[in-house]
Enzyme design. Structure first.
Site, mmCIF file in Angstrom:
data_model
loop_
_atom_site.group_PDB
_atom_site.id
_atom_site.type_symbol
_atom_site.label_atom_id
_atom_site.label_comp_id
_atom_site.label_asym_id
_atom_site.label_seq_id
_atom_site.Cartn_x
_atom_site.Cartn_y
_atom_site.Cartn_z
ATOM 1 N N CYS A 137 -24.220 0.178 21.489
ATOM 2 C CA CYS A 137 -24.080 0.716 20.135
ATOM 3 C C CYS A 137 -23.981 -0.391 19.099
ATOM 4 O O CYS A 137 -24.471 -0.246 17.981
ATOM 5 C CB CYS A 137 -22.833 1.609 20.047
ATOM 6 S SG CYS A 137 -22.912 3.078 21.080
ATOM 7 N N GLU A 189 -16.192 6.913 18.438
ATOM 8 C CA GLU A 189 -17.049 5.743 18.278
ATOM 9 C C GLU A 189 -18.437 6.167 18.688
ATOM 10 O O GLU A 189 -18.701 6.421 19.862
ATOM 11 C CB GLU A 189 -16.541 4.578 19.138
ATOM 12 C CG GLU A 189 -17.209 3.248 18.797
ATOM 13 C CD GLU A 189 -18.377 2.904 19.681
ATOM 14 O OE1 GLU A 189 -19.540 3.165 19.268
ATOM 15 O OE2 GLU A 189 -18.152 2.385 20.776
#
Length: 457
Positions: free
Chosen positions: A265, A231
């Site tokens: 993020c 990720e």
């Protein structure tokens, strides 16, 4: 980078930690491998009991753990407490769902000439997790909860600036009754990661972090043919159409861009607004961004604290300076306050074009790009014009527009009329340079399992 607790609100180093040497790393891996042979034979009921106990430990020490998070990486303390609570919920979620997620999956035995056929999900072994500092508890729990409930054991290389949080989480699992060495924190620098991946006793790797870090880990794991889940970064679009509730959209846009001091993020970073409502949204957005309280993250009244590292603030300053130098306009913010610590003002910038670094690179700080779009087609084109594909937001009450955004936005998640976030109930992950694989929900717990096909004659 030294393994140390440094207060980003002051720049003061509070405590330094000794990194494990090669001998200690090998011993820890060995203990994990030995623990796995016992742990994988425990029942779902046993693991669920320990997970619920860990959730209780988190709830009981939420304030103390939140204070450590705030000290180490500058998250406003209210957000830090919410992070601890979210982790407890995830542990309870998997405690209740793991057995069902990993139940034997019946297949069509008749089609393959079997009396019975099914898939059995089985744990793999010791999994290395390389974790970031921005959600120092949640990022680990969203890996560890499903991994442990599946019967794997965990080795965590946490970010070097949050060692106290990392060690505290190790104690949470021990206090909850998990077997010793089922969850271990490795105090090591990034230079040790390749050697850990190379160890044959480590069977898989997961990483949440930057694109360069993901490439490095994927390459190291690929050479040894080991499973990875990545990720990575994101540059999420936040699209606002004329039918949207503009005040609510501007409120959520502000929260999304400045949560965790802009260091998330899946924070919205590129705000793409239909021209018909661009002026009104712009006014609302600037008003809300400038109303935020920037200050000591330990203060309950603070909305935005410091960036986690001095280099992180420097990176933000350089991206903003590059854009302004090529013609972009700052609508609010754009400065570092005259105070100790690594603070940066909530910022809205417009006129960002493809030749500017900010257009392509992730801005890891409270800086919002504001773009206009002529219609839904241009909005989608701008949204997808990025190497990243983690999350996305679309604000519209028009069913046809909603359907098009769901179909055409290139991202691992599409949130319509709400802020992109992660839930234990929903698979989480990205496409393109935002990584691959999924965390959370049923897909997340199966990532580090062997899907063993069984044929019984």
């Amino acid at each position: 980078m030294a393994i140390a607790t440094t207060n980003p609100a002051t720049g003061e180093t509070v405590e330094e930690f000794r990194a494990f040497d090669a001998e200690e790393i090998s011993a820890r891996i060995g203990r994990a491998a030995e623990a796995f042979e016992e742990y994988r034979r425990t029942t779902f009921a046993e693991r669920a009991g320990w997970a619920r106990a860990a959730a209780d430990v988190l709830d009981g020490s939420a304030r103390a753990i939140a204070d450590v998070i705030t000290l180490e990486m500058g998250k406003p303390v209210r957000q830090a407490r919410a992070e601890v609570a979210k982790c407890a919920k995830a542990l309870r979620f998997y405690a209740g769902k793991a057995e069902g997620f990993l139940a034997d999956q019946p297949l069509d035995g008749n089609a393959v000439g079997a009396a019975r056929a099914y898939v059995r999900w089985q744990p793999l072994g010791p999994v290395l997790a390389v974790m970031p500092w921005n959600f120092p508890l949640w990022q680990v729990i969203r890996f560890a909860a499903p991994a442990l409930l599946a019967g794997n054991v965990c080795l965590v290389k946490h970010a070097s600036n949050v060692p106290k949080t990392a060690l505290r989480l190790q104690d949470v699992f021990l206090d909850a009754g998990f077997p010793p060495d089922a969850f271990q924190t490795l105090l090591v620098g990034s230079e040790a990661i390749d050697g850990i991946i190379a160890d044959p006793r480590v069977v898989a790797v997961t990483l949440t972090g930057s694109e360069p870090a993901g490439r490095s880990v994927a390459e190291a794991a690929g050479r040894r043919i080991k499973k990875t889940v990545l990720e990575l970064g994101g540059s999420d679009p936040f699209i606002v159409m004329p039918s949207a509730d503009l005040d609510r959209a501007a409120e959520v846009a502000t929260t999304s861009r400045t949560q965790c001091n802009g260091q998330s993020c899946i924070a919205a970073k590129r705000f793409i607004v239909h021209r018909a409502v661009a002026a009104e949204f712009r006014e609302l957005f600037i008003k809300k961004m400038t109303s935020l309280t920037v200050g000591d993250p330990a203060d309950e009244a603070t909305d935005v604290g410091p960036l986690a590292t001095e280099q992180g603030r420097r990176d933000v300053e350089e991206l903003v300076a590059d854009a302004v130098g090529q013609g972009a306009e700052i609508l609010c913010g754009g400065r570092k306050p005259d105070r100790p610590g690594w603070f940066y003002e909530p910022t809205v910038i417009t006129g960002v074009t493809p030749r500017m670094r900010m257009y392509r690179e992730e801005v890891f700080g409270p800086v919002a790009q504001l773009h206009e779009a002529e219609d839904i087609g241009e909005a989608i084109r701008l949204a997808n014009d990025t190497d990243f594909g983690l999350g996305s937001n679309a604000w519209t009450t028009d069913p046809a527009e909603q359907a098009r955004f769901v179909e055409d936005l290139q991202a691992g998640q599409v949130f319509v009329n709400g802020m992109t976030t992660s839930y234990p109930h929903l698979p989480f992950g990205g496409i393109k340079h935002s990584g691959y694989g999924r965390e959370l929900a049923d897909l997340g717990i199966r990532e580090f399992c062997n899907a063993k096909s069984i044929w019984v004659g």
